[in-house]
Design a protein around this motif. Structure first.
Motif, PDB file in Angstrom:
ATOM      1  N   LYS A  27      46.188 -39.922 -67.745  1.00 12.15           N
ATOM      2  CA  LYS A  27      46.212 -41.099 -66.871  1.00 12.15           C
ATOM      3  C   LYS A  27      45.730 -42.307 -67.653  1.00 12.15           C
ATOM      4  O   LYS A  27      44.990 -42.176 -68.635  1.00 12.15           O
ATOM      5  CB  LYS A  27      45.297 -40.848 -65.672  1.00 12.15           C
ATOM      6  CG  LYS A  27      45.187 -41.979 -64.661  1.00 12.15           C
ATOM      7  CD  LYS A  27      44.222 -41.591 -63.546  1.00 12.15           C
ATOM      8  CE  LYS A  27      44.023 -42.707 -62.540  1.00 12.15           C
ATOM      9  NZ  LYS A  27      43.074 -42.337 -61.474  1.00 12.15           N
ATOM     10  N   LEU A  39      44.475 -46.706 -67.259  1.00  9.30           N
ATOM     11  CA  LEU A  39      44.195 -47.939 -66.525  1.00  9.30           C
ATOM     12  C   LEU A  39      44.551 -49.088 -67.446  1.00  9.30           C
ATOM     13  O   LEU A  39      43.999 -49.204 -68.547  1.00  9.30           O
ATOM     14  CB  LEU A  39      42.719 -48.012 -66.132  1.00  9.30           C
ATOM     15  CG  LEU A  39      42.144 -46.859 -65.309  1.00  9.30           C
ATOM     16  CD1 LEU A  39      40.648 -47.076 -65.066  1.00  9.30           C
ATOM     17  CD2 LEU A  39      42.878 -46.714 -63.988  1.00  9.30           C
ATOM     18  N   GLU A  55      45.707 -54.553 -61.371  1.00  9.78           N
ATOM     19  CA  GLU A  55      45.351 -53.732 -60.217  1.00  9.78           C
ATOM     20  C   GLU A  55      44.217 -52.765 -60.555  1.00  9.78           C
ATOM     21  O   GLU A  55      43.455 -52.347 -59.671  1.00  9.78           O
ATOM     22  CB  GLU A  55      46.572 -52.945 -59.729  1.00  9.78           C
ATOM     23  CG  GLU A  55      47.627 -53.788 -59.035  1.00  9.78           C
ATOM     24  CD  GLU A  55      48.436 -54.645 -60.004  1.00  9.78           C
ATOM     25  OE1 GLU A  55      48.395 -54.335 -61.227  1.00  9.78           O
ATOM     26  OE2 GLU A  55      49.087 -55.603 -59.556  1.00  9.78           O
ATOM     27  N   ASP A  56      44.110 -52.414 -61.839  1.00  9.82           N
ATOM     28  CA  ASP A  56      43.025 -51.547 -62.290  1.00  9.82           C
ATOM     29  C   ASP A  56      41.788 -52.346 -62.688  1.00  9.82           C
ATOM     30  O   ASP A  56      40.807 -51.779 -63.169  1.00  9.82           O
ATOM     31  CB  ASP A  56      43.475 -50.722 -63.493  1.00  9.82           C
ATOM     32  CG  ASP A  56      44.696 -49.871 -63.194  1.00  9.82           C
ATOM     33  OD1 ASP A  56      44.741 -49.287 -62.104  1.00  9.82           O
ATOM     34  OD2 ASP A  56      45.601 -49.807 -64.051  1.00  9.82           O
ATOM     35  N   ASN A 112      41.287 -37.689 -60.247  1.00 14.62           N
ATOM     36  CA  ASN A 112      41.513 -37.255 -58.862  1.00 14.62           C
ATOM     37  C   ASN A 112      41.517 -38.399 -57.864  1.00 14.62           C
ATOM     38  O   ASN A 112      42.012 -38.232 -56.751  1.00 14.62           O
ATOM     39  CB  ASN A 112      40.432 -36.246 -58.442  1.00 14.62           C
ATOM     40  CG  ASN A 112      40.366 -35.064 -59.397  1.00 14.62           C
ATOM     41  OD1 ASN A 112      41.395 -34.568 -59.835  1.00 14.62           O
ATOM     42  ND2 ASN A 112      39.157 -34.622 -59.708  1.00 14.62           N
ATOM     43  N   GLU A 113      40.963 -39.541 -58.236  1.00 13.94           N
ATOM     44  CA  GLU A 113      40.850 -40.643 -57.285  1.00 13.94           C
ATOM     45  C   GLU A 113      41.448 -41.918 -57.867  1.00 13.94           C
ATOM     46  O   GLU A 113      41.716 -42.017 -59.067  1.00 13.94           O
ATOM     47  CB  GLU A 113      39.376 -40.879 -56.931  1.00 13.94           C
ATOM     48  CG  GLU A 113      38.723 -39.711 -56.221  1.00 13.94           C
ATOM     49  CD  GLU A 113      37.275 -40.001 -55.853  1.00 13.94           C
ATOM     50  OE1 GLU A 113      36.823 -41.156 -56.110  1.00 13.94           O
ATOM     51  OE2 GLU A 113      36.598 -39.106 -55.325  1.00 13.94           O
ATOM     52  N   ASP A 114      41.635 -42.874 -56.999  1.00 11.67           N
ATOM     53  CA  ASP A 114      42.145 -44.183 -57.399  1.00 11.67           C
ATOM     54  C   ASP A 114      40.949 -45.032 -57.848  1.00 11.67           C
ATOM     55  O   ASP A 114      40.335 -45.729 -57.047  1.00 11.67           O
ATOM     56  CB  ASP A 114      42.870 -44.843 -56.229  1.00 11.67           C
ATOM     57  CG  ASP A 114      43.543 -46.156 -56.653  1.00 11.67           C
ATOM     58  OD1 ASP A 114      43.662 -46.390 -57.869  1.00 11.67           O
ATOM     59  OD2 ASP A 114      43.928 -46.928 -55.755  1.00 11.67           O
ATOM     60  N   VAL A 115      40.606 -44.949 -59.122  1.00  6.20           N
ATOM     61  CA  VAL A 115      39.411 -45.622 -59.636  1.00  6.20           C
ATOM     62  C   VAL A 115      39.800 -46.904 -60.359  1.00  6.20           C
ATOM     63  O   VAL A 115      40.953 -47.100 -60.767  1.00  6.20           O
ATOM     64  CB  VAL A 115      38.617 -44.701 -60.585  1.00  6.20           C
ATOM     65  CG1 VAL A 115      38.146 -43.465 -59.847  1.00  6.20           C
ATOM     66  CG2 VAL A 115      39.466 -44.324 -61.795  1.00  6.20           C
ATOM     67  N   GLN A 116      38.823 -47.764 -60.528  1.00  2.00           N
ATOM     68  CA  GLN A 116      38.981 -49.008 -61.265  1.00  2.00           C
ATOM     69  C   GLN A 116      37.830 -49.171 -62.254  1.00  2.00           C
ATOM     70  O   GLN A 116      36.770 -48.571 -62.094  1.00  2.00           O
ATOM     71  CB  GLN A 116      38.968 -50.218 -60.318  1.00  2.00           C
ATOM     72  CG  GLN A 116      40.180 -50.406 -59.461  1.00  2.00           C
ATOM     73  CD  GLN A 116      40.088 -51.700 -58.665  1.00  2.00           C
ATOM     74  OE1 GLN A 116      39.001 -52.175 -58.348  1.00  2.00           O
ATOM     75  NE2 GLN A 116      41.227 -52.283 -58.356  1.00  2.00           N
TER      76      GLN A 116
END
Length: 781
Positions: free
Chosen positions: A528, A530, A534-535, A572-576
């Protein structure tokens, strides 16, 4: 008497500024191999490297260094001159700065008159030559001639001697009998004027002897010699030029020393007597493979400045056998990458461009600092590997390092000897593939890192399987496919800046187009990145990564700093990522290092952050980034440049190594990592001798646990100083300060007085295990 007067007069003139000596906490690791100029005194040879000086005592053979650590500016040196009459070393720079080192004095005097003069274009301020005559120095510059009074340490007149007072380039001046001569370039010829004239500022006072380009004019034993840019050497006789010879290469340096006239070209030094008879021709030595730059003569020996071997010393009666003279140091000043391990430092000189192009291809060596000694591995010994960049040192063998080549693969170095160049023929590494040029090979390895098991992980640009693992124990390679994330292997991602490996086995990778990349294959492949607004990424170009002690990833980009706090749920999550918000000088919220180009991030033993910034120096932040402990720049430290290229920390000694584009330094007051117990705890220096300045250099304790109490008492048990982890913050004025696995004592007691001679007890208590240890410290004053 003149030297005594000088010391008194220094404080009287505003144009003189005294530079600070930083030797208490800093070390300079400059290269002294590329010599720009030489000079001499009664018993020393002075050699100017690119931005530092060293002296060689012709009687004792001792070498001493003068650099930014002692107060030099770190700018590019163009010329030097030692005044025997006044005991002064004058240093001239490309930018017009002049610095003065006084015999026996600590501080360097800075003269900024030419540097700050607004009427002279910045490109025309170069100092070309110093000519001392009757207590003044005539300074030849790219704008004309300036006069400097050595007795008063102040400027006199400036002579613009071009037509109608125009600024012209003057290469050298000399004085003979009643005349001052000026060798001028850009077709402005050889000029002369009466040296006693009160009106030399009038360009009409200067008459032309001959036109053309002149590179030198030098008085020598009642003769005046002039040299044109076309390599012709003349004697000036009754105002006319008498040609003596034509040399086979452009003239780089001309000096008159004792009975000898010295002319230096790229491959030769010619030594002439008063009648211009050739006494010696010291010529290019194929074994040394270097170019000459300048030369001085002293007591029967010729001292030749070179481009990559420092000073070469040869006897006047020989000229064939050379002794190499220079201080210990790395090959070059413009480091590309550095990597510290226990009492070791590796340095490479790369490189690749900001857009990850291996152009130009550079064949350069490697430098390795072990303890206090430098080992330089020359370019002809690195098995043809070009564009050497990032370094990974085997954590189980400090004598084994792997150097990434951004064109030829991966170089293994064992005991300072390159042993294997891994490429597509003998490893799992792969070349990029260009369909239109199937024969083109380029294995662009950059970021590399060992994991805790001793497995090396590397990144290769522009291939489908950029991530490779290599186990030096088994010799096994493994590649990992990234096409699920980066479909276009050749054009999608150009290169990788950094790689960090956390306790979960996740590889955190810095990309050019894909930002922060995470990879984990413990339970199937997880991949994955970033990289977008958006990140909350400030830029997709990640320049540096650092994993801190709280398992957070600090992300340096080309335009700002970010932190990934939630690393455990990254896949696992939508992190920033998050910016760090601080209060600025006006008390307003602001983003830390907003839009700054981050070059490197390092974490020390106390979880503090060292952040290098292109153009802004080096920042030292508290663990959360909210407090700026230090901000080192060219103005408040010995950094020769604000362009910090790379940073690395030796966790054993706590030294912070800082690579800039103009030289390498070490800051000696960084913290070290913590230990499990007191087995490795020690205090140094011990004993403390009278010449050790405790207030500046600090008494250091190393090898401390994370949670510790320290008490220092005298032999009778009277408390002298005390500190406890997480209570006394460093750099706040306490006499005893703890930072990670290190502590620092300034030698003062609770009454703010420096302690007397005697034996002191350093009592250590681990507040978690309650283990104790007592160290004895001897102070001699």
């Amino acid at each position: 008497m003149k030297r005594k007067i000088l010391v008194i007069v220094i404080t009287l003139f505003a144009t003189l500024m005294q530079s600070q000596d930083y030797s208490a906490l800093w070390e300079g690791h400059y290269s002294y191999l590329n010599i720009k100029d030489t000079s001499r005194s009664e018993n020393k040879i002075y050699a100017a490297a690119e931005n530092a000086i060293f002296t060689y005592d012709v009687n004792t053979f001792e070498i001493e260094k003068i650099s930014t650590i002692n107060g030099l500016s770190g700018e590019n040196i163009s010329t030097i001159h030692y005044s025997q009459n006044y005991g002064l070393l004058l240093i001239g720079y490309d930018n017009g700065l002049i610095e003065i080192v006084i015999d026996g004095e600590v501080n360097v005097l800075t003269v900024v008159d030419i540097l700050d003069k607004p009427t002279i274009p910045p490109t025309n301020k170069r100092i070309n030559h110093f000519n001392e005559y009757n207590g003044v120095v005539y300074i030849a510059t790219d704008f004309g001639i300036s006069v400097y009074d050595l007795a008063r340490l102040e400027f006199g007149d400036t002579y613009y001697i071009g037509n109608n007072g125009a600024q012209i380039r003057v290469e050298q001046t000399t004085v003979h009998d009643d005349y001052i001569y000026a060798a001028c370039f850009d077709g402005n010829g050889l000029k002369q004027a009466l040296v006693a004239s009160d009106n030399l500022i009038d360009s009409q006072e200067w008459s032309m002897i001959a036109g053309g380009n002149f590179v030198s004019v030098q008085e020598h034993l009642d003769n005046v010699f002039a040299i044109r840019g076309n390599r012709r050497v003349y004697r000036i006789e009754n105002g006319t030029l008498n040609q003596l010879t034509i040399l086979n290469a452009p003239i780089l340096d001309v000096k008159s020393n004792d009975d000898y006239f010295l002319i230096t070209t790229q491959n030769d030094v010619y030594v002439y007597d008063v009648n211009f008879n050739l006494i010696l021709n010291a010529t290019f030595n194929e074994e040394l493979n270097t170019s000459f730059t300048s030369a001085s003569f002293h007591s029967g020996f010729l001292y030749i400045g070179t481009e990559n071997h420092g000073i070469l010393k040869t006897a006047l009666i020989d000229g064939v056998i050379f002794e190499e003279i220079h201080p210990d140091g790395p090959l070059l000043n413009n480091s590309f990458a550095i990597e510290a391990s226990a009492n070791n430092l590796w340095v490479t000189f790369g490189d690749y461009t900001l857009t990850y192009l291996p152009s130009p291809l550079r064949n350069r060596g490697i430098s390795h600092l072990t303890g206090d000694d430098w080992v330089n591995i020359p370019s002809n010994s690195v098995l043809g590997a070009r564009n050497l960049n990032k370094i990974a040192v085997n954590p189980f063998n400090n004598n084994q390092a792997y150097i990434s080549s951004f064109h030829d693969g991966l170089l293994e170095v064992v005991n300072n000897s390159p042993t294997v160049l891994f490429n597509e023929d003998n490893s799992g590494l792969e070349s990029l593939v260009i369909e239109s040029s199937p024969n083109y090979k380029s294995i662009r390895v950059s970021a590399s890192k060992f994991d805790s098991n001793g497995v090396l992980w590397t990144m290769t640009g522009r291939v489908a399987r950029p991530l490779k693992s290599y186990d030096p124990t088994t010799g096994q390679w493994q590649g990992y496919d990234f096409t699920e994330l980066i479909p276009d292997a050749l054009g999608g991602e150009w290169g990788y800046s950094d790689i960090e490996i956390d306790n979960n086995g996740t590889k955190w990778i810095g990309g050019y187009n894909y930002g922060l990349i995470g990879f984990n294959n413990n339970n199937g492949v997880q991949l994955k990145s970033l990289n977008s607004e958006e990140d909350n990424m400030s830029n997709a170009f990640v320049t540096s990564l650092a994993l801190d002690n709280n398992n957070r990833i600090w992300v340096g980009t080309f335009s700002g700093l970010r932190v990934l706090y939630n690393t455990s749920n990254f896949f696992n999550e939508d992190v920033q990522v998050e910016e760090i918000i601080i209060l600025d000088a006006n008390g307003q919220p602001a983003e830390l290092l907003y839009q700054q180009a981050i070059s490197d991030i390092e974490v020390d033993g106390a979880n503090n952050k060292w952040v290098g910034v292109t153009g802004s120096g080096l920042f030292y932040f508290s663990p959360d980034g909210q407090e700026t402990i230090f901000h080192f720049t060219k103005d408040n430290s010995p950094l020769p440049s604000n362009n910090v290229i790379d940073v690395s920390i030796d966790d054993t000694s706590g030294k912070v190594y800082i690579a800039t584009d103009k030289g390498l330094l070490a800051y000696g007051s960084g913290s070290s990592g913590t230990e499990e117990d007191f087995e490795e705890a020690f205090v140094y220096p011990n004993p403390i001798r009278p010449d050790f300045n405790m207030a500046e250099k600090k008494v250091k304790l190393r090898g401390l646990p994370e949670n510790v109490n320290i008490k220092i008492t005298d032999i009778e048990g009277n408390l002298v100083a005390e500190a406890q982890s997480n209570v006394n913050l460093r750099y706040k004025g306490y006499h005893l300060e703890i930072d990670g696995g290190s502590a620092f004592w300034d030698g003062k007691n609770l009454a703010n007085n420096t302690v007397a001679s005697g034996v002191y007890l350093v009592m250590l208590t681990d507040l978690d295990s309650l283990e104790t240890k007592v160290l004895k410290l001897m102070v001699i004053r």
